[in-house]
Design an enzyme around this catalytic site. Structure first.
Site, PDB file in Angstrom:
ATOM      1  N   ARG A 120      -0.415  20.665  -5.924  1.00  0.00           N
ATOM      2  CA  ARG A 120       0.286  20.209  -4.720  1.00  0.00           C
ATOM      3  C   ARG A 120      -0.604  19.283  -3.905  1.00  0.00           C
ATOM      4  O   ARG A 120      -1.830  19.272  -4.042  1.00  0.00           O
ATOM      5  CB  ARG A 120       0.684  21.405  -3.848  1.00  0.00           C
ATOM      6  CG  ARG A 120      -0.496  22.210  -3.355  1.00  0.00           C
ATOM      7  CD  ARG A 120      -0.217  23.026  -2.121  1.00  0.00           C
ATOM      8  NE  ARG A 120      -1.377  23.834  -1.763  1.00  0.00           N
ATOM      9  CZ  ARG A 120      -2.420  23.399  -1.105  1.00  0.00           C
ATOM     10  NH1 ARG A 120      -2.473  22.129  -0.724  1.00  0.00           N
ATOM     11  NH2 ARG A 120      -3.433  24.199  -0.818  1.00  0.00           N
ATOM     12  N   THR A 125      -5.669  26.008   1.627  1.00  0.00           N
ATOM     13  CA  THR A 125      -4.851  26.860   2.472  1.00  0.00           C
ATOM     14  C   THR A 125      -4.973  28.293   1.989  1.00  0.00           C
ATOM     15  O   THR A 125      -5.512  28.568   0.918  1.00  0.00           O
ATOM     16  CB  THR A 125      -3.379  26.407   2.495  1.00  0.00           C
ATOM     17  OG1 THR A 125      -2.704  27.073   3.555  1.00  0.00           O
ATOM     18  CG2 THR A 125      -2.681  26.715   1.180  1.00  0.00           C
ATOM     19  N   TYR A 126      -4.480  29.182   2.822  1.00  0.00           N
ATOM     20  CA  TYR A 126      -4.511  30.615   2.521  1.00  0.00           C
ATOM     21  C   TYR A 126      -3.086  31.123   2.330  1.00  0.00           C
ATOM     22  O   TYR A 126      -2.164  30.702   3.047  1.00  0.00           O
ATOM     23  CB  TYR A 126      -5.170  31.382   3.671  1.00  0.00           C
ATOM     24  CG  TYR A 126      -4.940  32.885   3.629  1.00  0.00           C
ATOM     25  CD1 TYR A 126      -5.676  33.703   2.770  1.00  0.00           C
ATOM     26  CD2 TYR A 126      -3.976  33.482   4.444  1.00  0.00           C
ATOM     27  CE1 TYR A 126      -5.453  35.067   2.724  1.00  0.00           C
ATOM     28  CE2 TYR A 126      -3.753  34.845   4.416  1.00  0.00           C
ATOM     29  CZ  TYR A 126      -4.489  35.639   3.536  1.00  0.00           C
ATOM     30  OH  TYR A 126      -4.264  36.991   3.496  1.00  0.00           O
ATOM     31  N   HIS A 127      -2.905  32.018   1.369  1.00  0.00           N
ATOM     32  CA  HIS A 127      -1.660  32.769   1.244  1.00  0.00           C
ATOM     33  C   HIS A 127      -2.013  34.249   1.191  1.00  0.00           C
ATOM     34  O   HIS A 127      -3.043  34.639   0.624  1.00  0.00           O
ATOM     35  CB  HIS A 127      -0.901  32.401  -0.032  1.00  0.00           C
ATOM     36  CG  HIS A 127      -0.423  30.982  -0.061  1.00  0.00           C
ATOM     37  ND1 HIS A 127       0.176  30.374   1.008  1.00  0.00           N
ATOM     38  CD2 HIS A 127      -0.458  30.039  -1.052  1.00  0.00           C
ATOM     39  CE1 HIS A 127       0.501  29.129   0.691  1.00  0.00           C
ATOM     40  NE2 HIS A 127       0.113  28.908  -0.549  1.00  0.00           N
ATOM     41  N   ILE A 193       2.569  22.829   5.134  1.00  0.00           N
ATOM     42  CA  ILE A 193       3.438  22.130   4.190  1.00  0.00           C
ATOM     43  C   ILE A 193       2.558  21.551   3.089  1.00  0.00           C
ATOM     44  O   ILE A 193       1.556  20.880   3.364  1.00  0.00           O
ATOM     45  CB  ILE A 193       4.226  21.000   4.872  1.00  0.00           C
ATOM     46  CG1 ILE A 193       5.166  21.556   5.940  1.00  0.00           C
ATOM     47  CG2 ILE A 193       5.012  20.183   3.841  1.00  0.00           C
ATOM     48  CD1 ILE A 193       5.857  20.486   6.765  1.00  0.00           C
ATOM     49  N   ILE A 206       6.523  25.306   1.678  1.00  0.00           N
ATOM     50  CA  ILE A 206       6.054  25.600   3.027  1.00  0.00           C
ATOM     51  C   ILE A 206       5.533  27.035   3.099  1.00  0.00           C
ATOM     52  O   ILE A 206       5.860  27.862   2.249  1.00  0.00           O
ATOM     53  CB  ILE A 206       7.167  25.414   4.078  1.00  0.00           C
ATOM     54  CG1 ILE A 206       8.267  26.482   3.917  1.00  0.00           C
ATOM     55  CG2 ILE A 206       7.773  24.009   3.986  1.00  0.00           C
ATOM     56  CD1 ILE A 206       9.291  26.502   5.038  1.00  0.00           C
ATOM     57  N   ALA A 207       4.724  27.302   4.126  1.00  0.00           N
ATOM     58  CA  ALA A 207       4.237  28.656   4.385  1.00  0.00           C
ATOM     59  C   ALA A 207       4.287  28.896   5.885  1.00  0.00           C
ATOM     60  O   ALA A 207       3.713  28.122   6.660  1.00  0.00           O
ATOM     61  CB  ALA A 207       2.809  28.840   3.871  1.00  0.00           C
ATOM     62  N   CYS A 223      -6.317  23.408   5.621  1.00  0.00           N
ATOM     63  CA  CYS A 223      -5.736  22.065   5.480  1.00  0.00           C
ATOM     64  C   CYS A 223      -6.712  20.965   5.896  1.00  0.00           C
ATOM     65  O   CYS A 223      -6.302  19.848   6.225  1.00  0.00           O
ATOM     66  CB  CYS A 223      -4.439  21.949   6.269  1.00  0.00           C
ATOM     67  SG  CYS A 223      -3.173  23.121   5.712  1.00  0.00           S
TER      68      CYS A 223
END
Length: 263
Positions: A120, A125-127, A193, A206-207, A223
């Site tokens: 992507r 980023t973190y999830h 995003i 998105i998150a 980001c």
């Protein structure tokens, strides 16, 4: 940055029928302005499509690598015309992802959580649990073939969803994602995003931070943007469940992109 402003009577989108726009309250009223003015990124009309998009909510936590593999298969099927467009809502176990623009120095703690290199756009980023990730697989060849317009549509969708809970989300020209102004003139990021497009089919997405452990973001420069914080609905003292957010996401998706059906 100047807020992007339009008249409420025009709706959030000039193209699609306004069937569920009122339910979505697709905008944030600004107290210093007249009540018929809304600040919201305009969602281009060509993004709307009358054919239903499959809407799927995963139970429990979804492993990241199998999720990416599934997105690849779904996107290929959509491009071939053998699979429907789809929005897939998931939660992941704690992990970091590195987009195509990720800088090595922005990974501050490489041993904290698994790090996944992904195709992507964007940076690190973190999830994790408490964060709603929406993987958005849409056919832009039928939606105007405009990637920037698609990103504006994602912004409008997120901001409208936050407005359901009384949260004023905003965009910034030089910073991707959706931001919330805080006291003292600071801003915190509440939604990210990151997308990829192949053969005009989108994937990733998105998150939205519902109630994640915010300290988990400290292992990266989220980001690639330093000097700003991260927030969530829970941090803003909004008592929304994940189910509440899922319902708002679905309501606010439809005026921008079109109807949905169980997937």
């Amino acid at each position: 940055m100047k807020a992007r402003v339009f008249n409420k009577q025009g709706g959030a989108n000039q193209g699609p029928p306004p069937t569920r726009l009122a339910n979505c309250r697709a905008g944030v009223y600004l107290g210093s302005m007249a009540s018929d003015v809304i600040a919201l990124p305009r969602a281009p009309a060509q993004l709307f499509r009358p054919e239903p998009v499959a809407w799927e909510v995963a139970a429990g936590l979804t492993d990241y690598e199998p999720a990416v593999a599934r997105m690849e298969r779904e996107a290929a099927g959509i491009a071939a015309g053998t699979a429907p467009e789809r929005v897939w809502l998931v939660e992941h176990s704690p992990l970091y992802t590195a987009g195509t623009s990720a800088r090595p120095g922005d990974l501050l703690d490489a041993n904290r959580f698994p790090v996944h290199r992904t195709g992507r756009g964007g940076q690190f980023t973190y999830h994790g649990p408490g964060q709603r990730v929406a993987y958005v697989m849409l056919d832009l060849s039928a939606r105007g073939q405009d990637v920037r317009a698609f990103v504006r549509g994602l912004e409008a969708w997120i901001i409208a969803t936050l407005a359901e809970f009384g949260v004023a989300g905003e965009t910034r020209d030089q910073r991707v994602g959706v931001w919330v102004p805080r006291e003292g003139g600071t801003e915190d990021k509440i939604a990210a995003i990151g997308i990829r497009v192949r053969r005009w089919v989108t994937f990733h997405g998105i998150a939205v931070n519902v109630s994640p452990e915010l300290s988990h973001f400290s292992g990266i420069v989220p980001c690639g943007v330093s000097g700003h914080g991260v927030t969530s609905l829970a941090d803003l003292r909004v008592g929304a469940t994940m189910g509440d957010v899922d319902a708002a996401l679905r309501r606010c998706f439809e005026p921008v992109f079109g109807p949905t059906c169980p997937g």
